[in-house]
Design a protein around this motif. Structure first.
Motif, short mmCIF file in Angstrom:
data_model
loop_
_atom_site.label_atom_id
_atom_site.label_comp_id
_atom_site.label_asym_id
_atom_site.label_seq_id
_atom_site.Cartn_x
_atom_site.Cartn_y
_atom_site.Cartn_z
N LYS A 33 -14.02 2.65 -11.01
CA LYS A 33 -13.67 2.41 -9.61
C LYS A 33 -12.29 3.01 -9.32
CE LYS A 33 -16.31 -1.85 -9.41
NZ LYS A 33 -16.24 -3.31 -9.46
N GLU A 34 -11.93 3.04 -8.06
CA GLU A 34 -10.60 3.54 -7.67
C GLU A 34 -9.95 2.51 -6.76
OE1 GLU A 34 -9.96 7.52 -6.42
OE2 GLU A 34 -11.51 8.32 -7.75
N ILE A 36 -7.41 0.08 -4.61
CA ILE A 36 -6.19 0.24 -3.82
C ILE A 36 -5.30 -0.95 -4.12
CG2 ILE A 36 -5.20 0.37 -1.50
CD1 ILE A 36 -7.78 1.63 -0.54
N HIS A 59 -6.06 5.22 -8.86
CA HIS A 59 -5.88 4.18 -7.84
C HIS A 59 -4.95 4.70 -6.75
CE1 HIS A 59 -2.64 3.74 -10.79
NE2 HIS A 59 -1.88 3.49 -9.73
N GLU A 60 -4.92 3.97 -5.64
CA GLU A 60 -3.98 4.28 -4.57
C GLU A 60 -3.03 3.11 -4.41
OE1 GLU A 60 -5.53 5.88 -0.77
OE2 GLU A 60 -7.44 6.00 -1.83
N ILE A 89 -8.96 0.38 4.27
CA ILE A 89 -9.49 -0.24 3.04
C ILE A 89 -10.97 -0.60 3.15
CG2 ILE A 89 -7.23 -1.12 2.32
CD1 ILE A 89 -8.26 -3.94 3.31
N LYS A 92 -13.50 -0.52 0.18
CA LYS A 92 -12.71 -0.23 -1.02
C LYS A 92 -12.46 -1.51 -1.84
CE LYS A 92 -11.58 3.99 0.41
NZ LYS A 92 -11.45 5.23 -0.22
N ASP A 93 -12.16 -1.29 -3.11
CA ASP A 93 -11.77 -2.40 -3.98
C ASP A 93 -10.26 -2.55 -3.90
OD1 ASP A 93 -14.36 -3.03 -5.24
OD2 ASP A 93 -14.23 -0.95 -5.90
N PRO A 119 -13.11 -4.90 3.09
CA PRO A 119 -13.02 -4.23 1.79
C PRO A 119 -14.26 -4.58 0.97
CG PRO A 119 -11.67 -6.19 1.79
CD PRO A 119 -12.19 -6.05 3.20
N ARG A 120 -14.58 -3.77 -0.07
CA ARG A 120 -15.73 -4.12 -0.91
C ARG A 120 -15.39 -5.35 -1.75
NH1 ARG A 120 -18.48 0.49 -4.23
NH2 ARG A 120 -16.48 0.54 -5.28
#
Ligand code: PRP
Length: 184
Positions: A33-34, A36, A59-60, A89, A92-93, A119-120
């Motif tokens: 995963k990527e 945030i 990651h961000e 987001i 996103k995770d 977000p996810r």
């Protein structure tokens, strides 16, 4: 530090060891995963800076800042957003990064605010948990250390904006200012 009694409660080496462990766990949990990582200003910036250097997954990073609406109602949970994210987001995770969780009111506000953006997933990583002061139950997936109900500074945490640069967490005693801040 004149006139104040600083007692180190978490030395630099222990902080770094724990952050490595947290980084390893996050890297495993977010494999493929990527995420945030959202640092809550200002206190989290040093923890976040060290944490991302031991996280192996891409990651961000982004930041948010919040403030309470005046001291007279501090602790009421009335929080305002003073700096929002720059990135979207949705789907996103997300991992919220905090230096310390006390009452949980700040995180409660931030969590609700972020969940509205779909977000996810949304988890929390906090370096310190001063859980005796909790008013709102909060699931903290990643916690560095539980600290006693005492005023602490260093490693991002301040007393009137000072001491964020200390490379350790210290208890501060004999400071009327610390006492006043803590009693709020
Ligand atoms: C601290 C900490 C959390 C909040 C936790 O921030 O960084 O954001 O307090 O308290 P709570 O759980 O009772 O809501 P602070 O207001 O000291 O600001 P700073 O991070 O800019 O120093």
């Amino acid at each position: 530090m004149k006139g104040k009694d600083f007692k180190i409660i978490i030395p630099r080496r222990e902080l770094q060891k724990k952050i490595k462990e947290l980084g390893k766990r996050i890297s495993e949990d977010y494999s493929g995963k990527e995420p945030i990582l959202i640092g809550i200003l200002k206190g989290s910036f040093i923890f976040l800076a060290d944490l991302i250097r031991v996280i192996k997954v891409p990651h961000e990073v982004d930041f948010m800042a919040v403030a309470s609406y005046g001291q007279e109602i501090e602790g009421s949970g009335v929080v305002k957003l003073i700096k929002d994210l720059n990135i979207n987001i949705e789907g996103k995770d997300v991992i919220i990064i905090e230096d310390i969780v006390d009452t949980g009111l700040t995180l409660n506000f931030i969590k609700k605010n972020l969940l509205l953006r779909n977000p996810r997933s949304l988890e929390i990583a906090a370096l310190l948990d001063r859980k005796e002061r909790r008013k709102v139950q909060m699931h903290l997936k990643y916690v560095g250390f539980t600290v006693p109900n005492e005023f602490v500074v260093g490693y991002g945490l301040d007393l009137a904006e000072r001491y964020r640069n200390l490379p350790y967490i210290a208890k501060i005693e004999g400071s009327k200012l610390a006492q006043r801040r803590f009693e709020l």
